[in-house]
Design an enzyme around this catalytic site. Structure first.
Site, PDB file in Angstrom:
ATOM      1  N   THR A 170      49.421  31.557  38.994  1.00  8.41           N
ATOM      2  CA  THR A 170      49.399  32.764  38.071  1.00  8.41           C
ATOM      3  C   THR A 170      50.563  32.252  36.623  1.00  8.41           C
ATOM      4  OG1 THR A 170      49.102  33.997  39.881  1.00  8.41           O
ATOM      5  CG2 THR A 170      50.029  35.298  38.106  1.00  8.41           C
ATOM      6  N   VAL A 199      40.594  39.224  45.838  1.00 13.10           N
ATOM      7  CA  VAL A 199      41.569  39.775  44.724  1.00 13.10           C
ATOM      8  C   VAL A 199      43.089  39.523  45.586  1.00 13.10           C
ATOM      9  CG1 VAL A 199      42.452  41.808  43.572  1.00 13.10           C
ATOM     10  CG2 VAL A 199      40.048  41.287  43.843  1.00 13.10           C
TER      11      VAL A 199
END
Length: 310
Positions: A170, A199
């Protein structure tokens, strides 16, 4: 008037030497882009969006143009953005063909009555407000195609990738502006070979990011399932509300996640007073920070370099 602060990260994982220099250069560029907003009196929300867009546009990172592929060889992107004055937040998950999901997340925050839109609904919303779509292949590097095929061939699962810290992770940013407002933004392509529709923590309020003027702002990175279980962003701010510094709060929260769940990760933090931190429990995390006309950056544990911004 507060002295503005901006901190960015490019993901906590075992960054290989071949990507080390480019990763550091990338987070420095993002921090400098965000600092321009803050130095001109701009809002923390604008600064974190701009910084994350720079990272999304850089194929070195797993967000936007450098996204990893799911089990079907497709890109699914997640992002969140939040500001600390009113606790307004917006998020998207499993979106496709969007180059800058962080900006789509901001549109969800500002143009809808919701916090998160997902999958086809998020893409329909993007189309309705004129956000341009891009061909899927534009968001995938040739290196990722090769890596995806390699891990697919040898059936390397997500758990094994996490253990090896081979998750290309990320990106995120946190900021404090001159008016005392904080904001956070986090964006990711998820995990290579993830199930379709998976997710992680990144778009989830309180896990991948959180911002509150009363306590601070956090953006997290690492083992998404572990981060979700401990609501890492909110856990860090809880410790800050109990009197810990940004560094202490991030450190003890990451230690707790490691001890309880064997999960590795990292976090960038800024407090309402300008105290900031970039902490990680993985082998490396590329990060950069702006404060007092100085740019700080690092990659390895306990490493910090400092230079003057032009």
């Amino acid at each position: 008037m507060m002295k503005p602060v901006l901190v960015v990260h490019g993901g906590a994982w075992a960054i290989p030497d071949m990507l080390a220099e480019a990763s550091v250069d990338g987070v420095k560029a993002a921090a400098q882009a965000g600092s321009v907003i803050l130095k001109s009196g701009g809002a923390a929300l604008d600064a974190v969006e701009v910084a994350v867009r720079v990272l999304e546009d850089n194929p070195v990172f797993n967000a936007g143009h450098g996204a990893v592929l799911n089990t079907d060889g497709e890109v699914e992107l997640d992002a969140i953005i939040m500001e600390g004055k009113t606790l307004a937040a917006g998020a998207v998950s499993s979106v496709r063909n969007i180059a800058n999901p962080v900006s789509l997340a901001r549109a969800v925050m500002e143009k809808t009555d919701h916090i998160m839109l997902t999958d086809s609904g998020a893409n329909l919303f993007a189309e309705s407000i004129g956000v341009p779509s891009v061909p899927a292949h534009v968001l995938v590097t040739e290196q990722e195609r090769k890596a995806w095929k390699h891990y697919k061939k040898y059936t390397v699962g997500v758990k094994e990738l996490f253990k090896m810290q081979c998750i290309h992770d990320t990106v995120g940013a946190v900021a404090l502006d001159a008016f005392g407002n904080v904001a956070c933004a986090t964006s990711t392509g998820g995990i290579r070979n993830k199930m379709v529709g998976r997710v992680g923590d990144s778009p989830c309020i309180g896990s991948g990011g959180y911002a509150d003027n009363k306590s601070g702002a956090v953006s997290c990175t690492g083992n998404g399932e572990a981060i979700l279980k401990v609501t890492l962003a909110r856990l860090i701010l809880f410790h800050m509300e109990q009197g810990k510094s940004a560094c202490e709060a991030a450190d003890c929260s990451l230690q707790y996640m490691a001890e309880r769940l064997q999960g590795g990760g990292g976090a960038i933090v800024v407090s309402p007073t300008g105290d900031w931190s970039a902490m990680f429990s993985t082998k490396r995390m590329a990060w950069a920070a702006f404060k007092n006309e100085r740019l700080y950056h690092g990659l390895n544990p306990k490493e910090m370099f400092e230079e003057t911004l032009n």
